[in-house]
Design a protein around this motif. Structure first.
Motif, PDB file in Angstrom:
ATOM      1  N   ASP A  42      25.118  38.758  45.009  1.00  0.00           N
ATOM      2  CA  ASP A  42      25.239  37.351  44.604  1.00  0.00           C
ATOM      3  C   ASP A  42      26.420  37.132  43.666  1.00  0.00           C
ATOM      4  OD1 ASP A  42      22.830  38.503  42.654  1.00  0.00           O
ATOM      5  OD2 ASP A  42      24.216  37.166  41.604  1.00  0.00           O
ATOM      6  N   GLU A  43      26.900  38.207  43.013  1.00  0.00           N
ATOM      7  CA  GLU A  43      28.082  38.058  42.152  1.00  0.00           C
ATOM      8  C   GLU A  43      29.378  38.079  42.961  1.00  0.00           C
ATOM      9  OE1 GLU A  43      28.272  40.664  38.746  1.00  0.00           O
ATOM     10  OE2 GLU A  43      26.103  40.913  38.747  1.00  0.00           O
ATOM     11  N   TYR A  44      29.314  38.662  44.145  1.00  0.00           N
ATOM     12  CA  TYR A  44      30.541  38.917  44.911  1.00  0.00           C
ATOM     13  C   TYR A  44      30.856  37.868  45.982  1.00  0.00           C
ATOM     14  CZ  TYR A  44      29.562  43.531  42.855  1.00  0.00           C
ATOM     15  OH  TYR A  44      29.281  44.560  41.989  1.00  0.00           O
ATOM     16  N   VAL A  45      29.820  37.300  46.588  1.00  0.00           N
ATOM     17  CA  VAL A  45      30.101  36.316  47.639  1.00  0.00           C
ATOM     18  C   VAL A  45      30.114  34.917  47.035  1.00  0.00           C
ATOM     19  CG1 VAL A  45      29.358  37.650  49.635  1.00  0.00           C
ATOM     20  CG2 VAL A  45      27.670  36.354  48.327  1.00  0.00           C
ATOM     21  N   VAL A  94      21.993  44.475  45.400  1.00  0.00           N
ATOM     22  CA  VAL A  94      21.346  43.424  44.613  1.00  0.00           C
ATOM     23  C   VAL A  94      22.396  42.569  43.894  1.00  0.00           C
ATOM     24  CG1 VAL A  94      21.060  44.764  42.478  1.00  0.00           C
ATOM     25  CG2 VAL A  94      19.403  42.986  43.014  1.00  0.00           C
ATOM     26  N   PHE A  95      23.588  43.166  43.676  1.00  0.00           N
ATOM     27  CA  PHE A  95      24.662  42.428  42.990  1.00  0.00           C
ATOM     28  C   PHE A  95      25.478  41.545  43.921  1.00  0.00           C
ATOM     29  CE2 PHE A  95      24.222  46.331  40.322  1.00  0.00           C
ATOM     30  CZ  PHE A  95      23.697  45.709  39.205  1.00  0.00           C
ATOM     31  N   CYS A  99      29.207  31.961  47.668  1.00  0.00           N
ATOM     32  CA  CYS A  99      28.305  30.899  48.146  1.00  0.00           C
ATOM     33  C   CYS A  99      27.070  30.905  47.251  1.00  0.00           C
ATOM     34  CB  CYS A  99      27.907  31.155  49.596  1.00  0.00           C
ATOM     35  SG  CYS A  99      27.158  32.762  49.859  1.00  0.00           S
ATOM     36  N   ASP A 100      26.131  29.965  47.514  1.00  0.00           N
ATOM     37  CA  ASP A 100      24.860  29.997  46.792  1.00  0.00           C
ATOM     38  C   ASP A 100      24.146  31.303  47.107  1.00  0.00           C
ATOM     39  OD1 ASP A 100      25.260  27.557  45.669  1.00  0.00           O
ATOM     40  OD2 ASP A 100      23.746  26.479  46.834  1.00  0.00           O
ATOM     41  N   GLY A 101      23.316  31.743  46.172  1.00  0.00           N
ATOM     42  CA  GLY A 101      22.587  32.985  46.396  1.00  0.00           C
ATOM     43  C   GLY A 101      21.181  32.919  45.866  1.00  0.00           C
ATOM     44  N   ILE A 102      20.358  33.783  46.403  1.00  0.00           N
ATOM     45  CA  ILE A 102      18.995  33.914  45.893  1.00  0.00           C
ATOM     46  C   ILE A 102      18.598  35.372  46.052  1.00  0.00           C
ATOM     47  CG2 ILE A 102      18.025  33.145  48.124  1.00  0.00           C
ATOM     48  CD1 ILE A 102      15.608  32.040  46.506  1.00  0.00           C
ATOM     49  N   THR A 105      34.239  36.224  45.448  1.00  0.00           N
ATOM     50  CA  THR A 105      34.588  35.804  44.085  1.00  0.00           C
ATOM     51  C   THR A 105      35.619  36.785  43.519  1.00  0.00           C
ATOM     52  OG1 THR A 105      32.876  37.165  43.080  1.00  0.00           O
ATOM     53  CG2 THR A 105      32.234  34.944  43.734  1.00  0.00           C
TER      54      THR A 105
END
Lengths: 176, 354, 258
Positions: free
Chosen positions: C57-60, C54-55, C62-65, C12
């Motif tokens: 999910d902000e950088y890649v 833990v962050f 794709c969907d995240g969990i 992202t």
């Protein structure tokens, strides 16, 4: 009509399957029923017991505190459950294996050599069915046709000839 | 409806969940709930669902967390010690607003305790159970038929409000057999629209999505928690359920939940046969708690008797509801002790001076 | 003008907040580039751990969990079994994967769960402030082993690729280092192979990346990569530990020889 029944014996004597059959037959007969097995570690020690309630009214408490009928298939069950029986209740004894005799005078005792009868019919495995027959006869809790009708429902994998033997066993028990 | 079938409580619970659209189950063996995973292991594949025996309760609940994030109806079950282990994942599901459904077939505690029926996990169930500010929608069945029919309601509430839901049962309800009648037609989960928060699958044509329970930006987690609390307020306003009998004229109110309420019902029957005005209030949802029903009755009854299979957990919600307006008496049997109708009735007579 | 390099759209636009010299940024980019090159960004879910990353999910892109510490493989299992068409990766650190989550790691490998684990081994707990990890090498000072890790007190470091390689279900296991371009290019090859393992339905894959943590190691970034070379690689040798494709090929040849 309300019957709280405790059935007890060795593992392998068909105590639990007899309880399920009675509950199923009660349901087929239009009664309210519950069945509750002793489970887990209790059943690993080689003894088994279960309780069944058959009633014309809705069943509130699903556990049997003071049974109206007790079935003892072996000796240890006698000493454990005979004292619990309600005054005026019925004690069904497998006299082929149980030598103790009740000293209570406030109960009705029905002694049946179910092992012997079962062997006469063809196999010891159906001793529990002989006992089931006697129980429904004496308590009047379930119509015997309902029991016969329930056999193939409860023993789904049994061969027809085995079911027939079970049916004969129930009928022989009912003659007692 | 279809004809009645004789089912074991644990099997009815599993079948009820499948009919309510459950397509994923992860579990771990523990008595007295073993029939649930056993049943699911052959039943779910028939519906195109998936069963997995996890390496631990902790893994099982986290598999659920993952499966639930894809938007499907999921389930796990366990008994007391196992539910304690699952609290970590339940808290994460609550924090990530994932709808899950689980059942606790309660046994005696604390610690390993025993495998006998008990109601000593009431606090854990009704206060959330894990860390953080959240609640779980809790239903307490008292028959095998209710074990079969309540999962549907649990899923509906869980998906409507995006919260965890559970059934609080016990060894009696799990192990006993009774005739079962389903009060709903099987649900086809493929007919549900995919939730707008679900992750995974083909994401082309939509923004990427993230499922998470954390927010480190100042003030944001507080806002999020408050928003969730609003959903719990709605649950408290709209999803309360209870039933009772003899409430119109009773002077003494017995109150119990779950299997224990059946025993109390027998005691009420004995009292009524003797002409004593005794009634029974039985909460069906433990969270939300039927506070108003108690408040209304507190204006009329002279005494309340709480009967539960623990040393006093459920009683606290009754106390919080009536706020000292009526004397509250207590009869509790912990760790596998099952009260009898006779012993309850003895207490009733003592309270009423009969 | 000819474009010779572009940021992958697997990432992202959010700027990463990692420390200077940290390995996470490089590892994220490798994962993102592989997603893009394989055309699976829109069907990938990244299971994000607890810790500095833990962050993620902000950088890649794709969907995240984001789930509980150590439970990545269980969460990934739940997603993969529910939506098998999804490419599921679990990104985990050493404390996460080899300590608190050891059971989930071993059992997902033994089930040959069709997921990919990206294992960042920096021999330390980063976010909590530099405590000893299961992979901390002997002698290494941490905030909970201030005199250096000693086997008689803290036990030995755990080599995860070697440990998992005995499991039938482990289809692809490889270890690379993020200390220099040649190793990083190798790391990307391994990650791509791991993704392909999953996409072809071949089962469990894991790539371990020896990664610098200058802040908690108390070193300059330059010294940190030097430590990887001098201390970590000797204990954690690089290479491929399991490769389903090579094993299938060897089996075929063996059959042909018979």
């Amino acid at each position: 009509m309300y019957q709280g029944i405790i059935i007890a014996g060795f593992g392998g004597q068909g105590v639990v399957s007899m309880g399920i059959l009675l509950a199923y037959a009660g349901m087929v007969d239009g009664k309210y029923v519950t069945f509750f097995p002793a489970y887990g570690a209790e059943m690993r020690g080689g003894t088994a017991n279960c309780s069944v309630i058959i009633s014309t009214d809705e069943i509130a408490a699903p556990v049997v505190g003071q049974p109206d009928s007790v079935v003892v298939m072996n000796e240890p069950s006698f000493s454990k459950f005979e004292p619990m029986l309600k005054p005026g209740g019925r004690l069904f004894i497998n006299s082929s294996l149980v030598s103790s005799r009740s000293k209570r005078d406030d109960i009705e005792v029905i002694e049946i050599p179910v092992n012997k009868i079962a062997e006469e019919i063809g196999t010891l495995k159906i001793a529990n069915m002989v006992m089931a027959g006697a129980l429904i006869k004496h308590t009047g809790a379930i119509a015997s046709e309902a029991v016969v009708k329930s056999l193939p429902k409860v023993y789904k994998r049994a061969k027809p000839e085995i079911l027939k033997l079970n049916e004969v066993a129930v009928k022989r028990g009912a003659e007692y | 409806m279809a004809e009645k079938t004789l089912m074991k409580g644990n099997e009815a619970l599993a079948e009820g969940a499948v009919r309510a659209g459950c397509r994923f189950f992860a579990g771990y063996p523990i008595t007295p709930q073993n029939e649930v995973p056993e049943y699911m292991s052959w039943r779910l594949p028939q519906e195109g669902g998936f069963f997995i025996q996890a390496e631990s309760e902790v893994a099982a609940i986290n598999m659920l967390f993952g499966a639930a994030s894809t938007g499907i109806r999921v389930m796990t079950s366990s008994s007391s010690p196992g539910i304690s282990l699952k609290q970590e994942g339940i808290s994460y599901c609550a924090g990530a607003d994932l709808p899950i459904f689980y059942a606790n077939v309660v046994r005696g505690g604390p610690g390993l305790g025993n495998i006998a029926p008990a109601q000593s996990d009431y606090f854990q169930a009704t206060r959330g159970g894990g860390h953080g500010d959240y609640r779980v929608f809790v239903m307490a069945p008292n028959s095998v038929s209710e074990m079969a029919n309540f999962p549907k309601r649990c899923y509906d509430v869980a998906f409507k409000y995006r919260v965890p839901s559970m059934i609080l049962a016990d060894g009696i309800l799990g192990q006993m057999m009774e005739p079962v009648e389903f009060d709903f037609e099987p649900v086809d989960p493929s007919s549900f629209p995919e939730p707008d928060w679900a992750i995974g699958g083909d994401a082309s044509g939509r923004e990427r999505r993230v499922v998470k329970s954390y927010d480190l930006r100042p003030g944001r987690l507080e806002e999020w928690n408050k928003e969730r609390a609003k959903r719990f307020e709605r649950i408290e306003a709209e999803e309360v359920d209870w039933d009772g009998e003899g409430l119109d004229d009773c002077e003494l109110l017995i109150t119990s939940y779950g299997s224990c309420s059946r025993i109390s019902k027998s005691a009420v029957k004995m009292a009524r046969e003797d002409g004593l005005p005794v009634g029974l209030l039985r909460p069906i949802t433990l969270y939300p708690f039927p506070k108003k029903a108690y408040q209304d009755l507190a204006k009329r009854v002279k005494n309340i008797l709480v009967v539960e299979m623990s040393l006093g957990q459920f009683i606290e919600d009754v106390q919080l509801s009536v706020l000292g307006k009526v004397p509250i008496h207590f009869h509790g049997r912990p760790a596998g002790g099952i009260p009898t109708a006779e012993e309850i009735y003895d207490i009733v007579r003592k309270i009423m001076g009969k | 003008m000819k474009i010779v390099f572009e940021k992958t759209n697997g990432l992202t636009e959010v700027p990463m907040r990692y420390c200077p010299g940290c390995g996470h940024g490089v590892a994220h980019r490798l994962v993102a580039e592989v997603m893009e090159e394989l055309g699976v960004t829109k069907r990938t879910v990244a299971v994000v751990p607890v810790g500095c990353s833990v962050f993620m999910d902000e950088y890649v892109n794709c969907d995240g969990i984001q789930g509980a510490h150590g439970r990545g493989p269980a969460i990934a299992t739940g997603i993969k079994r529910s939506k098998p068409e999804t490419v599921v990766i679990s990104y985990q650190g050493d404390g996460d994967l080899a300590s608190i989550g050891m059971a989930e790691t071993i059992h997902s490998a033994s089930r040959s769960e069709n997921i990919t684990i990206i294992f960042i081994n920096n021999a330390i707990y980063g976010m909590t402030g530099g405590q000893m990890a299961p992979t901390t090498i002997l002698g290494m000072r941490t905030t909970t082993s201030p005199a250096g890790r000693r086997a008689e007190i803290n036990g030995f470091p755990i080599p995860m690729c070697e440990l998992l390689s005995s499991l039938e279900g482990a289809s692809y296991l490889a270890r690379a280092a993020l200390d220099k371009p040649a190793h990083i290019i190798r790391a990307k090859k391994y990650i791509k192979k791991a993704f392909e393992t999953q996409i072809k339905g071949k089962g469990f894959s894991m790539v371990e990346l020896l990664s610098p943590c200058p802040t908690d190691w108390g070193m300059t970034p330059k010294d940190a990569v030097e430590r990887i070379r001098q201390e970590m690689i000797p204990r954690y040798p690089l290479g491929v530990f399991r490769d389903w494709e090579a094993e299938e090929k060897a089996k075929k040849e063996e059959k042909a020889a018979v």
